[in-house]
Design an enzyme around this catalytic site. Structure first.
Site, PDB file in Angstrom:
ATOM      1  N   LYS A 126       0.071  -0.584   0.284  1.00  0.00           N
ATOM      2  CA  LYS A 126      -0.452   0.019   0.184  1.00  0.00           C
ATOM      3  C   LYS A 126       1.222   1.216  -0.350  1.00  0.00           C
ATOM      4  CE  LYS A 126      -4.104  -1.805   1.746  1.00  0.00           C
ATOM      5  NZ  LYS A 126      -4.196  -3.122   3.524  1.00  0.00           N
ATOM      6  N   GLN A 143      -4.439  -1.710   9.587  1.00  0.00           N
ATOM      7  CA  GLN A 143      -4.585  -3.357   9.313  1.00  0.00           C
ATOM      8  C   GLN A 143      -5.266  -3.964   9.650  1.00  0.00           C
ATOM      9  OE1 GLN A 143      -3.246  -3.935   5.523  1.00  0.00           O
ATOM     10  NE2 GLN A 143      -3.880  -5.346   6.332  1.00  0.00           N
ATOM     11  N   ASP A 152     -11.273   2.478   4.112  1.00  0.00           N
ATOM     12  CA  ASP A 152     -10.979   1.305   4.241  1.00  0.00           C
ATOM     13  C   ASP A 152     -12.902   0.939   3.747  1.00  0.00           C
ATOM     14  OD1 ASP A 152      -9.151   0.131   3.567  1.00  0.00           O
ATOM     15  OD2 ASP A 152      -9.145  -0.236   5.729  1.00  0.00           O
TER      16      ASP A 152
END
Ligand code: NAP
Length: 318
Positions: free
Chosen positions: A53, A97, A120
């Site tokens: 990422k 994460q 997200d």
């Protein structure tokens, strides 16, 4: 008949090229979009995901920051990390994460993220906005599936779409996006009766169950579009033989490596579907792509153009 391959890598490249232009314009206007990743502990898979990422941020010219609390972090310290990032005006996107260690309440942490920075798309506020078709940030994997369908000009309006799986991060948002795009949507799960019959009615199938090669080729209506979200590592030789019986090259690779990555749809579906995402190389590359897209979108919504949020709708926006 062989299905048209819906190449996720190609679409990633298209979207990256568009994002690079947009980042250049935003940066020239004094807004350099930035993503902050919170990586707790030293889980190797999580480290790898976060590394890719951050590499994507670098490729696109986005600013990035990595915060690495220890695996022993407590709930209060985790919330403090998120609060600091919420307050930091240079941070447009916050990525926590997963998985988090057991002493940390994952839902509480995700709900602490400012919805305007929730790249997200996991925050209940953004899920609520998605339900009502209002502007917001949408979960990356399902919005990536929509990009695959749209950019390959697969007709969604009026189509019968069947979504296999009802998770909060894939199945549910996927079904909502398809519904907003005017498909007639059926959502299936582990208690659905006669799954093959339901799947046979679908013009568009999105498989997100986490079951290797579960959807048999003869469940698929000839010509249907198949989006295979499943990412399953197969290590059992008998299972590999079932899945790759007509693909000697894949079987050979499996034997050499001892494992293979397969989707939820049996690879032989390539002979019944009209269009199909491969695994790997289909939906997989789209998740990071849409994370980048969401970060740029968050920067635009939050800092560059306040009017944008008043005019865009989740139904049509990426
Ligand atoms: P999940 O949370 O485990 O959800 C799986 C869903 O599938 C559940 O709703 C479950 O039903 C349903 N299901 C399980 N067995 C079924 C069956 N036999 N028939 C019908 N439905 C069944 O999984 P997820 O997080 O959504 O992920 C799904 C898959 O997508 C996994 O392989 C994951 O690795 C992959 N994935 C890939 C990406 C990517 O970037 N490519 C991103 C996210 C996920 P119940 O609700 O009844 O239990």
């Amino acid at each position: 008949m062989t299905a048209r391959i819906l190449d996720g890598l190609k679409i990633r490249d298209q979207i990256f090229a568009e994002l690079k232009d947009e980042v250049r314009l935003l940066t020239a206007a004094g807004v350099r979009p930035g993503l902050a990743a919170v990586l707790v502990g030293d889980n190797p898979a999580s480290q790898l995901y976060v590394k890719s990422k951050i590499a994507a941020c670098e490729e696109l010219g986005l600013a990035s920051a990595l915060i690495t609390p220890p695996a022993t972090v407590n709930m209060l310290d985790m919330l403090a990390v998120v609060e600091d990032l919420n307050r930091d005006n240079n941070v447009d996107g916050i990525l926590v994460q997963l998985p988090l260690p057991p002493q940390v309440d994952t839902k509480r942490v995700l709900e602490a993220v400012d919805p305007a920075k929730d790249v997200d798309g996991f925050h209940p506020v953004n899920l609520g906005r998605l339900v009502s078709g209002r502007p917001g940030l949408v979960a990356c994997t399902p919005s990536g599936c929509m990009e695959i369908l749209r950019r390959n000009e697969i007709r969604i309006e009026g189509a019968n779409a069947v979504v296999l799986g009802r998770s909060d991060i894939v199945g549910k948002p996927m079904a909502l996006l398809l519904m907003h795009a005017n498909a007639t949507v059926t959502i299936c799960h582990s208690k659905t009766r006669d799954l093959p019959e339901v799947v046979r009615r679908a013009d568009i199938i999105v498989a997100a169950m986490g079951k290797a090669g579960y959807v048999e080729p003869d469940w698929i209506k000839p010509g249907a579009a198949v989006i295979d979200v499943g990412t399953n590592r197969v290590t059992d030789p008998a299972e590999a033989a079932r899945l790759f019986r007509n693909f000697p090259e894949r079987l050979e690779k499996f034997r050499a490596k001892g494992s293979a990555l397969v989707g939820d749809v049996h690879p032989h579906a390539i002979h019944t579907a009209g269009a199909l995402t491969p695994v790997p190389g289909g939906v997989g590359p789209m998740t990071i792509t849409m994370l980048m897209s969401n970060t740029v979108k968050a920067a635009r919504l939050r800092r560059a153009s306040p009017r944008f949020s008043a005019t865009q709708s989740t139904a049509g926006a990426r």
